[in-house]
Design a protein around this motif. Structure first.
Motif, mmCIF file in Angstrom:
data_model
loop_
_atom_site.group_PDB
_atom_site.id
_atom_site.type_symbol
_atom_site.label_atom_id
_atom_site.label_comp_id
_atom_site.label_asym_id
_atom_site.label_seq_id
_atom_site.Cartn_x
_atom_site.Cartn_y
_atom_site.Cartn_z
ATOM 1 N N THR A 157 0.854 -1.183 0.000
ATOM 2 C CA THR A 157 0.000 0.000 0.000
ATOM 3 C C THR A 157 0.894 1.238 0.000
ATOM 4 N N HIS A 158 0.703 2.106 -0.989
ATOM 5 C CA HIS A 158 1.506 3.320 -1.124
ATOM 6 C C HIS A 158 0.662 4.504 -0.662
ATOM 7 N N VAL A 159 1.188 5.275 0.251
ATOM 8 C CA VAL A 159 0.485 6.436 0.788
ATOM 9 C C VAL A 159 1.181 7.696 0.277
ATOM 10 N N VAL A 160 0.411 8.578 -0.341
ATOM 11 C CA VAL A 160 0.946 9.824 -0.902
ATOM 12 C C VAL A 160 0.461 10.984 -0.050
ATOM 13 N N SER A 161 1.415 11.754 0.478
ATOM 14 C CA SER A 161 1.073 12.937 1.262
ATOM 15 C C SER A 161 2.243 13.901 1.211
ATOM 16 N N SER A 162 1.936 15.169 0.987
ATOM 17 C CA SER A 162 3.006 16.160 0.964
ATOM 18 C C SER A 162 3.603 16.366 2.343
ATOM 19 N N ALA A 163 2.805 16.151 3.391
ATOM 20 C CA ALA A 163 3.289 16.257 4.773
ATOM 21 C C ALA A 163 2.417 15.353 5.646
ATOM 22 N N MET A 164 3.007 14.364 6.286
ATOM 23 C CA MET A 164 2.263 13.430 7.122
ATOM 24 C C MET A 164 2.277 13.914 8.576
ATOM 25 N N VAL A 165 1.086 14.100 9.129
ATOM 26 C CA VAL A 165 0.957 14.516 10.528
ATOM 27 C C VAL A 165 0.304 13.383 11.308
ATOM 28 N N THR A 166 0.393 13.462 12.639
ATOM 29 C CA THR A 166 -0.075 12.338 13.463
ATOM 30 C C THR A 166 -1.573 12.100 13.315
ATOM 31 N N GLY A 167 -2.358 13.179 13.239
ATOM 32 C CA GLY A 167 -3.809 13.000 13.119
ATOM 33 C C GLY A 167 -4.181 12.287 11.832
ATOM 34 N N LEU A 168 -3.539 12.671 10.720
ATOM 35 C CA LEU A 168 -3.813 12.025 9.439
ATOM 36 C C LEU A 168 -3.381 10.570 9.461
ATOM 37 N N LEU A 169 -2.227 10.306 10.084
ATOM 38 C CA LEU A 169 -1.745 8.922 10.157
ATOM 39 C C LEU A 169 -2.690 8.052 10.978
ATOM 40 N N GLN A 170 -3.184 8.581 12.090
ATOM 41 C CA GLN A 170 -4.132 7.815 12.902
ATOM 42 C C GLN A 170 -5.409 7.516 12.129
ATOM 43 N N ALA A 171 -5.908 8.516 11.380
ATOM 44 C CA ALA A 171 -7.117 8.285 10.589
ATOM 45 C C ALA A 171 -6.878 7.242 9.503
ATOM 46 N N LEU A 172 -5.711 7.282 8.868
ATOM 47 C CA LEU A 172 -5.402 6.288 7.851
ATOM 48 C C LEU A 172 -5.314 4.887 8.451
ATOM 49 N N LEU A 173 -4.688 4.796 9.612
ATOM 50 C CA LEU A 173 -4.591 3.484 10.268
ATOM 51 C C LEU A 173 -5.975 2.943 10.605
#
Length: 672
Positions: free
Chosen positions: A332-348
């Motif tokens: 699984t490839h995740v594309v993000s210009s800037a990864m923040v903790t809130g976005l990572l938690q939502a993706l998980l």
């Protein structure tokens, strides 16, 4: 003499261009053209002569030899060449009169002698002086200028070699090989422009077979105008590079076949009447003539801007599929210009955590979609996080992958900038794209091209700048709940032999909504089309356009035969082709829909007639295709065809579509 030629034939004083192939950075009307001297230097006093006499810019050839300045005429804009050929050179002449009209024009504007020019070839340049002009032969009598100035690209080619070559030519040179030396008084402006028009015409417009064409039409309208416009469309990157390569390849093939045909025709006189060799040559000549006519027809399709748009060209994707990884794992490839903790938690929580009992999945992070898709193998998934991603190259998808946006389409924007033919190129067996907004800039082809395999587009926004979505032969497109707008061509182009299913989508503010294509000399199966619950509105032309051939002689015979069959008693219909011929379009509005598991339902008031009109025309095209195929099979001795071979239903379902405020109506046909 300078007052005899209208000023419209020259360059505008406010728009000078650099020399051919110049190293300077001055602005110009169009990119450099083929056939121009390659070593011009616009940086050395390429501006306007201080003397008010000359209106034309000048340039200096680069090299060791110090040639005098030359008139720069190689970058005339389209409208000036158009006006010159239409109003002053060719007018309404026939193909056989081109040389005569050109000679009359040159007699009026060319200085007969006393001017100098550089004789330019691919091997050398040499300064000559013109002593006389033969307008009928488009040649000039010359002598070497004093002092003798010559520069050769091959060290063994000397000034003495040039003198010997001129003696072999009788001291006569084609006007198209001469570049007039600059004269600031303005006395030679018209001479320089006239030579340029002759040079350009015979390099880019004239074809060696034109003189043998039918002489009952206006040569400018039939040949010069479309070829001239195509030339400038190519210079300005408005034609796909693949189509340009096809056109040049066809030109070269046509020239070769025409030369072979002429050689064979001239050799026939050497054989005795009714000899075996003459009979063989006649057969070969007919084959060459048939091949030549086919090639000329293909060239005309590309040269005509409308036919070029309607037919397009067959382009194959050069990207090779990688297949599965050696160990079969998927990433699984995740594309993000800037990864923040809130976005990572939502993706998980929403995307990355596997279901209980499932194997762990490797996750890779990327900053741009191009890098992520380039790293994909068969079965991978790309998740694009909210943001605006600007890409410079094409997105080529050759494996079966899934590209999905994490959020609403307006929050996940992939924008293409820079020149290029395509934006998204799909050739994988099963490609899925969802929840992404694509914005196209600077492309020549469409925003999405499906070359082969199946591509599913769901809940996406496609904001086009050229054509929209193209479904090539043998490819399949499924588009659901998506929005397509802004195409300068058609929103969706459907090629023969393809499958296209559009549902719950909008196509608007395009030149045409949907364009269903056909080809002149290649027999593809008709496309299978499903249109259900779409809104096709505010397009410049028609909502749906069907391209079909005119009634040629074989189709006329076939249609007459079909009319006679209709008069005779008819037995029970057999197969889908017979169904299409004998059934009423209103009934078939439901018949094909049931094949696809769909039943027609009454649409909003005022819109069912659009669906019925499309069905009626597609049924007629399907029946015509079936009759033509049966005729060809009969000629081959196949009297009973398999039902699967004869089944030529064009559509699966057309129901509940709404056609609103399209400039020319809901449905139209284009005959070629």
């Amino acid at each position: 003499m300078a007052d005899e030629l209208p000023a419209g034939l020259g360059l505008r004083p406010e728009a000078p261009g650099p020399g051919p192939g110049s190293a300077g950075g001055a602005a110009r009307e169009a990119p450099p053209e083929e056939g121009s001297p390659p070593d011009g230097d616009a940086s050395s006093d390429c501006g306007r002569e201080d003397s008010p006499g000359s209106r034309l810019p000048r340039f200096v050839l680069q090299g060791k030899t110090h040639f005098p300045e030359l008139f720069q005429t190689g970058h005339l804009p389209l409208y000036e060449r158009f006006r010159a050929y239409q109003d002053y050179i060719l007018a309404d002449c026939k193909a056989s009169e081109v040389r005569e009209f050109t000679a009359e024009f040159l007699e009026k504007v060319l200085e007969p002698s006393g001017w100098r020019a550089v004789w330019h070839t691919s091997v050398f340049e040499v300064l000559v002086e013109v002593t006389d002009v033969d307008c009928a032969a488009l040649e000039a009598a010359v002598r070497l200028a004093e002092p003798c100035l010559c520069e050769a690209r091959a060290g063994t080619f000397t000034a003495e070699c040039v003198r010997e070559l001129l003696e072999l030519k009788g001291w006569r040179l084609p006007l198209r090989e001469l570049w007039v030396v600059f004269d600031g008084s303005g006395a030679l402006d018209q001479t320089a422009l006239a030579v340029e028009h002759v040079r350009f015409f015979y390099q880019h417009i004239w074809r060696s077979w034109d003189e043998e064409e039918e002489d009952d039409y206006d040569y400018f309208v039939r040949c010069v105008e479309p070829r001239l416009r195509l030339h400038y469309d190519i210079l300005e990157d408005r034609v796909p590079s693949g189509l340009v390569a096809d056109y040049r390849g066809l030109l070269a093939r046509c020239e070769g076949v025409y030369r072979s045909f002429l050689d064979l025709r001239s050799s026939l006189s050497a054989y005795g009447a009714d000899s075996e060799q003459e009979n063989v040559s006649m057969v070969q000549g007919l084959e060459l003539y048939s091949e030549l006519e086919q090639l000329k027809q293909k060239l005309k399709l590309i040269e005509n801007p409308l036919l070029r748009y309607v037919f397009g060209y067959q382009k194959n994707s050069n990207v090779q599929a990688k297949g599965a990884r050696p160990r079969g794992q998927r990433v699984t490839h995740v594309v993000s210009s800037a990864m923040v903790t809130g976005l990572l938690q939502a993706l998980l929580r929403d995307r990355l955590c596997p279901e209980p009992g499932a194997e762990d999945t490797e996750v890779q992070f990327h900053r741009d979609p191009l890098g992520a898709i380039g790293a994909c193998y068969e079965g991978d998934r790309v998740i694009v996080c909210p943001g605006r991603y600007v890409v410079q190259g094409a997105i080529s998808i050759a494996d079966s992958i899934e590209l999905e946006g994490y959020g609403l389409p307006d929050d996940i924007v992939i924008e293409k900038r820079g020149q290029g033919d395509t934006f998204v190129d799909c050739s994988g067996a099963d490609v899925r794209i969802s929840c992404v907004k694509f914005i196209q800039h600077g492309a020549v082809e469409g925003i999405l091209v499906v070359h082969r395999g199946r591509t599913t587009v769901e809940n996406c926004v496609l904001q086009c700048e050229t054509t929209g979505v193209t479904v090539r032969t043998s490819a399949e497109l499924v588009m659901r709940a998506s929005d397509l707008c802004g195409a300068k061509g058609a929103g969706v182009e459907i090629y023969p032999g393809s499958t296209c299913s559009l549902s719950d989508s909008g196509i608007h503010h395009c030149r045409e909504g949907i364009l269903i294509k056909d080809f002149l000399d290649e027999h593809y199966d008709l496309p299978k089309i499903s249109l259900v619950n779409n809104i096709i509105h505010n397009n410049e032309g028609y909502g749906v356009v069907l391209v079909k051939p005119r009634i040629f002689s074989d189709l006329q015979e076939d249609a007459q035969g079909g009319a006679e069959e209709n008069k005779a008693p008819r037995g029970p219909p057999q197969g889908e082709a017979a169904e299409a011929e004998g059934a009423d379009p209103e009934e078939l509005l439901g018949g094909p829909a049931r094949k696809g598991g769909l039943r027609p339902r009454p649409g909003p008031p005022g819109h069912p007639e659009g669906n019925c009109e499309i069905v009626s025309e597609l049924v007629a095209a399907s029946a015509q295709k079936g009759r033509l195929r049966r005729k060809r099979l009969s000629e081959l001795g196949i009297t009973q065809a398999d039902d699967t071979l004869m089944a030529q239903g064009m559509f699966v379902a057309i129901a509940e579509n709404q056609f609103k405020w399209n400039g020319k109506g809901s449905f139209g046909t284009f005959l070629f």
